[in-house]
Design a protein around this motif. Structure first.
Motif, PDB file in Angstrom:
ATOM      1  N   ALA A   1       0.925  -1.184   0.005  1.00 40.93           N
ATOM      2  CA  ALA A   1       0.053  -0.048   0.087  1.00 40.93           C
ATOM      3  C   ALA A   1       0.936   1.314  -0.058  1.00 40.93           C
ATOM      4  O   ALA A   1       0.583   2.157  -0.796  1.00 40.93           O
ATOM      5  CB  ALA A   1      -0.946   0.030   1.347  1.00 40.93           C
TER       6      ALA A   1
ATOM      7  N   LEU B   1       0.894   3.987  -2.938  1.00 47.30           N
ATOM      8  CA  LEU B   1       0.767   5.387  -2.379  1.00 47.30           C
ATOM      9  C   LEU B   1       1.968   6.473  -3.178  1.00 47.30           C
ATOM     10  O   LEU B   1       1.731   7.452  -3.781  1.00 47.30           O
ATOM     11  CB  LEU B   1       0.437   5.645  -1.124  1.00 47.30           C
ATOM     12  CG  LEU B   1       0.018   7.215  -0.688  1.00 47.30           C
ATOM     13  CD1 LEU B   1      -0.931   7.583  -1.164  1.00 47.30           C
ATOM     14  CD2 LEU B   1       0.395   6.978   0.751  1.00 47.30           C
TER      15      LEU B   1
ATOM     16  N   THR C   1       1.462   6.536  -6.952  1.00 44.32           N
ATOM     17  CA  THR C   1       0.628   7.477  -7.325  1.00 44.32           C
ATOM     18  C   THR C   1       0.858   8.899  -7.108  1.00 44.32           C
ATOM     19  O   THR C   1       0.631   9.838  -8.094  1.00 44.32           O
ATOM     20  CB  THR C   1      -0.822   7.229  -6.457  1.00 44.32           C
ATOM     21  OG1 THR C   1      -0.984   5.778  -6.690  1.00 44.32           O
ATOM     22  CG2 THR C   1      -1.930   7.828  -6.902  1.00 44.32           C
TER      23      THR C   1
END
Length: 470
Positions: free
Chosen positions: A447, A451, A454
């Motif tokens: 995750a 993140l 992104t």
């Protein structure tokens, strides 16, 4: 006349009374001048009333009585209802064990007379009666005659020595009799009765019995034999999984300074027979720190110490690791612990056992604390449920002094200081929630990577649109 009338008139005392008073004053003066005339402090006591009221059956022999305190009443006597059937049972039980004692005494006396015709156990005990009496905190005047007292100590000492020898694997004449009449559960119960505070006889009496035997040519050899037998008993009865060789050597290798069997076990579970430090003071109103689950939530981990004893508790503030001795809790653990507390209550400025129990009482408050310590390898319980184990630890400190040693107070203060920092609790919660399992860690990393990617793509896209001439 007035002076004569105002003078206090003292009636004339008989000459015998006056002489006895003069002799008494002279004796007191002689004892004050000569400190060697003072009796040495006793080492065998009756349990004090506040501790006995809590669970009196833990201080009463269940199978065999040893020494004078419970002589003539038989085992189980205080835990049975008073009726005719109880009296009959007590008489049968006492007579049965007295018969075993007489058999053990006969074996020992036979060996002594075979190789040392000039030595007899009864005569040797008779010469030691004065020293034996001084080891007890109360007068032994309930014996009808001095000879009865001698016979009781001679038979009890012979019985204890022969039982210890059989338990230690020493093959002798008594061994066949013992193995055929004492099943294994009864043997364990006999050993447990041997370490009760009110069921003790002086250790020098046991050494004398062994020294009179043909197998021991000197007192040192007698100490060596008895030391190995006591070590065997300690390994069977003490709940600590193993004992350090250093503490065993200090206690077993110096039996002449030990008082009785319970004193040997006490020294093994404390400082291993090392003399107490007179500079160490007791701490009144010791710190009551957080329970085990709360310490664990604050980032403190637990690690079992093996071998270890009651003074092996240490805390490493840099690594946040609390070292606790590994212990196995069974059905007989509470009984032994209560007798250790009762014995320590008569010692001067020694609170090692009580300090350990107060520490464990703070550490364990419920079954979830027990479950955590079992998971970490500190506790191993053999008495059923975690609730029973937690209840046992919480009962041990009732009716005891609220004090501890400086070593335990220092550990408690460091634990409280660690829990006082909020950041430690947040860090521990993060580690236990996200880093405790591999798949959770992989998910968190994935995750976080997604993140970050992104965010980089977003920044790159914004820069492209804002670039002049794009």
């Amino acid at each position: 006349m007035a002076s004569e009338r105002g003078r206090l008139e003292v009636p004339d005392l008989p000459l015998q009374t006056r002489l006895s008073e003069q002799e008494w004053v002279m004796q007191i003066n002689d004892r004050a001048d000569d400190s060697s005339g003072l009796p040495r402090p006793p080492s065998i006591f009756m349990t004090i009333s506040p501790l006995r009221r809590l669970k009196h059956e833990d201080f009463v022999p269940q199978v065999v009585t040893v020494g004078p305190y419970h002589y003539g009443v038989g085992p189980h006597y205080s835990s049975l209802p008073e009726n005719q059937e109880t009296e009959r049972y007590k008489a049968v039980e006492a007579n049965e064990m007295n018969r075993h004692k007489k058999v053990a005494f006969a074996y020992v006396e036979k060996d002594i007379r075979r190789y040392n015709s000039d030595n007899h156990l009864l005569e040797s005990v008779r010469r030691m009666v004065k020293d034996i009496r001084q080891e007890y905190a109360t007068d032994l005047d309930f014996f009808k005659t001095e000879e009865e007292l001698v016979e009781v100590f001679a038979e009890d000492a012979a019985f204890v020595v022969e039982i210890l020898r059989c338990n230690g694997g020493i093959k002798r004449g008594f061994n066949t009799y013992y193995c055929s009449r004492f099943p294994r559960p009864l043997r364990k119960s006999v050993l447990q009765d041997f370490v009760l505070l009110e069921n003790q006889i002086p250790l020098f009496l046991l050494l004398k019995v062994i020294a009179l035997d043909s197998a021991c040519a000197s007192d040192k050899e007698a100490e060596k034999e008895l030391g190995s037998l006591i070590h065997k008993v300690a390994c069977e009865l003490l709940p600590f999984c193993s004992l350090s060789p250093e503490s065993v050597h200090r206690v077993i290798g110096n039996l002449s300074e030990r008082k009785h069997l319970l004193d040997c076990l006490y020294r093994l579970v404390t400082h291993g027979g090392a003399p107490p430090n007179p500079a160490v003071s007791l701490v009144e109103k010791p710190t009551h720190f957080h329970r085990a689950v709360e310490l664990y939530s604050s980032g403190i981990t637990f690690r079992a110490v093996d071998p270890g004893n009651m003074v092996s508790v240490k805390y490493d503030p840099k690594k946040a690791i609390l070292y606790v001795p590994k212990i196995r809790v069974g059905d007989d653990t509470e009984r032994l612990f209560r007798n250790l507390i009762a014995y320590e209550s008569h010692l001067i400025d020694e609170v090692h056992v009580l300090s350990y129990f107060r520490f464990m009482n703070s550490l364990i408050d419920g079954p979830d604390d027990v479950a955590l310590l079992v998971e970490k390898g500190v506790l191993a319980q053999d008495i059923g449920s975690n609730e029973e184990v937690a209840s046992m630890w919480n009962r041990l400190c009732i009716n005891t002094m609220r004090v501890c040693s400086e070593e335990y107070e220092e550990v408690a203060q460091m634990l409280m200081q660690h829990c006082g920092y909020r950041f430690n609790a947040l860090k521990a919660e993060f580690k236990q929630t996200y880093l405790s399992r591999p798949w959770v860690l992989v998910s968190v990393m994935s995750a976080a990577s997604l993140l970050i990617m992104t965010l980089l793509i977003t920044i790159y896209t914004v820069l492209i649109y804002e670039k002049p001439g794009a």
